[in-house]
Design a protein around this motif. Structure first.
Motif, PDB file in Angstrom:
ATOM      1  N   HIS A 221      30.690  31.275  24.712  1.00 14.86           N
ATOM      2  CA  HIS A 221      31.586  32.409  24.516  1.00 14.86           C
ATOM      3  C   HIS A 221      32.264  32.821  25.825  1.00 14.86           C
ATOM      4  N   ASP A 222      33.435  33.445  25.698  1.00 12.70           N
ATOM      5  CA  ASP A 222      34.103  34.027  26.861  1.00 12.70           C
ATOM      6  C   ASP A 222      33.257  35.164  27.420  1.00 12.70           C
ATOM      7  N   VAL A 223      33.208  35.246  28.741  1.00 11.76           N
ATOM      8  CA  VAL A 223      32.598  36.398  29.397  1.00 11.76           C
ATOM      9  C   VAL A 223      33.701  37.119  30.163  1.00 11.76           C
ATOM     10  N   GLY A 224      34.049  38.317  29.699  1.00 16.49           N
ATOM     11  CA  GLY A 224      35.116  39.089  30.314  1.00 16.49           C
ATOM     12  C   GLY A 224      34.581  40.265  31.104  1.00 16.49           C
ATOM     13  N   ASN A 225      35.437  40.819  31.938  1.00 15.08           N
ATOM     14  CA  ASN A 225      35.108  41.951  32.800  1.00 15.08           C
ATOM     15  C   ASN A 225      35.491  43.250  32.087  1.00 15.08           C
ATOM     16  N   HIS A 226      34.573  44.218  32.105  1.00 12.36           N
ATOM     17  CA  HIS A 226      34.831  45.512  31.460  1.00 12.36           C
ATOM     18  C   HIS A 226      34.597  46.660  32.445  1.00 12.36           C
ATOM     19  N   SER A 227      34.746  46.350  33.748  1.00  8.62           N
ATOM     20  CA  SER A 227      34.579  47.293  34.858  1.00  8.62           C
ATOM     21  C   SER A 227      33.127  47.338  35.323  1.00  8.62           C
ATOM     22  N   THR A 228      32.880  48.097  36.366  1.00  9.41           N
ATOM     23  CA  THR A 228      31.530  48.220  36.921  1.00  9.41           C
ATOM     24  C   THR A 228      30.798  49.444  36.392  1.00  9.41           C
ATOM     25  N   ASN A 229      31.512  50.566  36.295  1.00  6.10           N
ATOM     26  CA  ASN A 229      30.869  51.824  35.899  1.00  6.10           C
ATOM     27  C   ASN A 229      31.466  52.464  34.648  1.00  6.10           C
ATOM     28  N   HIS A 230      32.352  51.744  33.961  1.00  3.30           N
ATOM     29  CA  HIS A 230      33.001  52.238  32.745  1.00  3.30           C
ATOM     30  C   HIS A 230      33.748  53.557  32.974  1.00  3.30           C
ATOM     31  N   PRO A 231      34.623  53.603  33.982  1.00  3.66           N
ATOM     32  CA  PRO A 231      35.383  54.823  34.246  1.00  3.66           C
ATOM     33  C   PRO A 231      36.728  54.820  33.523  1.00  3.66           C
ATOM     34  N   TYR A 232      37.410  55.950  33.577  1.00  3.03           N
ATOM     35  CA  TYR A 232      38.823  55.981  33.204  1.00  3.03           C
ATOM     36  C   TYR A 232      39.587  55.399  34.390  1.00  3.03           C
ATOM     37  N   MET A 233      40.117  54.207  34.216  1.00  5.66           N
ATOM     38  CA  MET A 233      40.712  53.485  35.340  1.00  5.66           C
ATOM     39  C   MET A 233      41.922  54.205  35.930  1.00  5.66           C
ATOM     40  N   THR A 234      42.666  54.929  35.100  1.00 11.09           N
ATOM     41  CA  THR A 234      43.878  55.595  35.586  1.00 11.09           C
ATOM     42  C   THR A 234      43.563  56.737  36.546  1.00 11.09           C
TER      43      THR A 234
ATOM     44  N   ILE B 132      33.356  44.001  41.901  1.00  6.67           N
ATOM     45  CA  ILE B 132      31.890  44.074  41.876  1.00  6.67           C
ATOM     46  C   ILE B 132      31.335  43.384  40.634  1.00  6.67           C
ATOM     47  N   THR B 133      31.919  43.699  39.473  1.00  4.58           N
ATOM     48  CA  THR B 133      31.427  43.067  38.240  1.00  4.58           C
ATOM     49  C   THR B 133      31.770  41.585  38.198  1.00  4.58           C
ATOM     50  N   ALA B 134      32.943  41.224  38.691  1.00  2.00           N
ATOM     51  CA  ALA B 134      33.316  39.808  38.727  1.00  2.00           C
ATOM     52  C   ALA B 134      32.310  39.009  39.551  1.00  2.00           C
ATOM     53  N   GLU B 135      31.902  39.563  40.679  1.00  2.00           N
ATOM     54  CA  GLU B 135      30.936  38.874  41.543  1.00  2.00           C
ATOM     55  C   GLU B 135      29.570  38.767  40.873  1.00  2.00           C
ATOM     56  N   LYS B 136      29.175  39.812  40.155  1.00  2.00           N
ATOM     57  CA  LYS B 136      27.891  39.777  39.448  1.00  2.00           C
ATOM     58  C   LYS B 136      27.897  38.708  38.359  1.00  2.00           C
ATOM     59  N   ILE B 137      28.987  38.653  37.607  1.00  2.00           N
ATOM     60  CA  ILE B 137      29.098  37.658  36.538  1.00  2.00           C
ATOM     61  C   ILE B 137      29.144  36.251  37.119  1.00  2.00           C
ATOM     62  N   GLU B 138      29.941  36.076  38.160  1.00  2.00           N
ATOM     63  CA  GLU B 138      30.075  34.751  38.772  1.00  2.00           C
ATOM     64  C   GLU B 138      28.740  34.257  39.321  1.00  2.00           C
ATOM     65  N   LYS B 139      27.961  35.158  39.863  1.00  2.00           N
ATOM     66  CA  LYS B 139      26.649  34.785  40.406  1.00  2.00           C
ATOM     67  C   LYS B 139      25.724  34.256  39.318  1.00  2.00           C
ATOM     68  N   LEU B 140      25.878  34.776  38.095  1.00  2.00           N
ATOM     69  CA  LEU B 140      25.005  34.384  36.990  1.00  2.00           C
ATOM     70  C   LEU B 140      25.472  33.125  36.266  1.00  2.00           C
ATOM     71  N   ILE B 141      26.791  32.950  36.121  1.00  2.00           N
ATOM     72  CA  ILE B 141      27.285  31.834  35.296  1.00  2.00           C
ATOM     73  C   ILE B 141      28.171  30.858  36.072  1.00  2.00           C
ATOM     74  N   ASN B 142      28.337  31.119  37.375  1.00  2.00           N
ATOM     75  CA  ASN B 142      29.154  30.242  38.224  1.00  2.00           C
ATOM     76  C   ASN B 142      30.604  30.141  37.755  1.00  2.00           C
ATOM     77  N   GLU B 143      31.084  31.205  37.170  1.00  2.00           N
ATOM     78  CA  GLU B 143      32.482  31.245  36.732  1.00  2.00           C
ATOM     79  C   GLU B 143      32.978  32.683  36.830  1.00  2.00           C
ATOM     80  N   ARG B 144      34.129  32.854  37.453  1.00  2.00           N
ATOM     81  CA  ARG B 144      34.684  34.194  37.628  1.00  2.00           C
ATOM     82  C   ARG B 144      35.516  34.569  36.404  1.00  2.00           C
ATOM     83  N   PRO B 145      35.334  35.763  35.866  1.00  2.00           N
ATOM     84  CA  PRO B 145      36.099  36.152  34.671  1.00  2.00           C
ATOM     85  C   PRO B 145      37.585  36.310  34.974  1.00  2.00           C
TER      86      PRO B 145
END
Length: 257
Positions: free
Chosen positions: A110-123, A136-149
């Motif tokens: 399955h695709d693993v996408g980024n949904h932010s680090t702390n779930h804030p209102y981005m605006t 931060i979340t991209a690095e965490k995901i990449e560390k686990l699956i060796n692929e950057r979202p």
């Protein structure tokens, strides 16, 4: 003579009204060009991808994962049963709490996408804070699956031009949805099934949540209904165009021709 002047004034007045309405209409009309969209008499608003224009009967289902993990493995088992690949958008603190399930999602294709680090209102964040939420979340995901979202979904569906542009500058396709299951409202199985199947169309992106109360009950029904109607369910990465596209003023991604 006086009546003639009044009649001419009335005609001019009506023409001015028509012209005014025409200008207002044009100001919200998108004109397709080879470079994308030009908003006439108004600034172009940057939009995420809500859906995709396609002649093929394809749709994507997606799951946002922020709080809870009671049903994730059950969802994966259901998707396996129907040989379907999906897209999971993960928040950073969810990744921290359930790293083995991040790996399992990816392992099952399955695709693993980024949904932010702390779930804030981005605006509400500064440019630096937005980029930090992404990285931060991209690095965490990449560390686990060796692929950057490369897919990002803004929490709460909250975005503006600045958020969209910063995400694109950091290598993301920003993904919204055009079919909201409203499963988080916990209204029961049938309301979710009805809402999804009633609103789906070619190129739809459907929003679910991994910890919605009835997800293990409604998901098989939705899948079977969509398949019975001839839809192929694909991950978002296989639905969207990666280049040579534009996004119209409804958020529908279209190929440049």
């Amino acid at each position: 003579m006086l009546r003639r002047v009044k009649r001419e004034d009335n005609i001019i007045y009506r023409l001015l009204i028509v012209l005014f309405i025409l200008i207002i209409s044009i100001s919200y009309t998108s004109i397709k060009t080879n470079n994308g969209i030009i908003e006439v008499f108004s600034n172009k608003r940057e939009l995420p991808i809500y859906s995709v224009e396609t002649e093929e009967k394809k749709v994507a289902i997606s799951f946002d994962a922020a709080w809870g993990d009671n049903y994730t493995l059950g969802i994966l088992d259901i998707l396996d049963r129907y040989n379907i690949k999906s897209t999971f958008f993960l928040v950073g603190f969810w990744v921290d709490k359930y790293p083995e399930h991040v790996k399992e999602i990816y392992k099952r294709g399955h695709d693993v996408g980024n949904h932010s680090t702390n779930h804030p209102y981005m605006t509400k964040l500064s440019d630096e804070e937005i980029v930090k939420e992404l990285n931060i979340t991209a690095e965490k995901i990449e560390k686990l699956i060796n692929e950057r979202p490369t897919l990002f979904r803004p929490p709460f569906g909250d975005y503006n031009d600045r958020v969209i542009n910063l995400c694109r500058e950091n290598g993301y396709y920003v993904i919204q949805w055009d079919v909201d299951s409203l499963d988080w409202k916990e209204l029961g199985v049938q309301p979710v099934v009805d809402r999804v199947t009633r609103n789906v169309q070619k190129g739809s992106i459907i929003l679910f949540h991994n910890n919605a109360k009835y997800v293990l009950d409604y998901l098989p029904i939705v899948i079977e209904r969509l398949q019975a109607e001839g839809y192929e369910i694909v991950p978002i990465s296989k639905l969207i165009y990666k280049d040579n596209f534009y996004i119209d003023n409804t958020g529908r991604q279209k190929i440049n021709e």
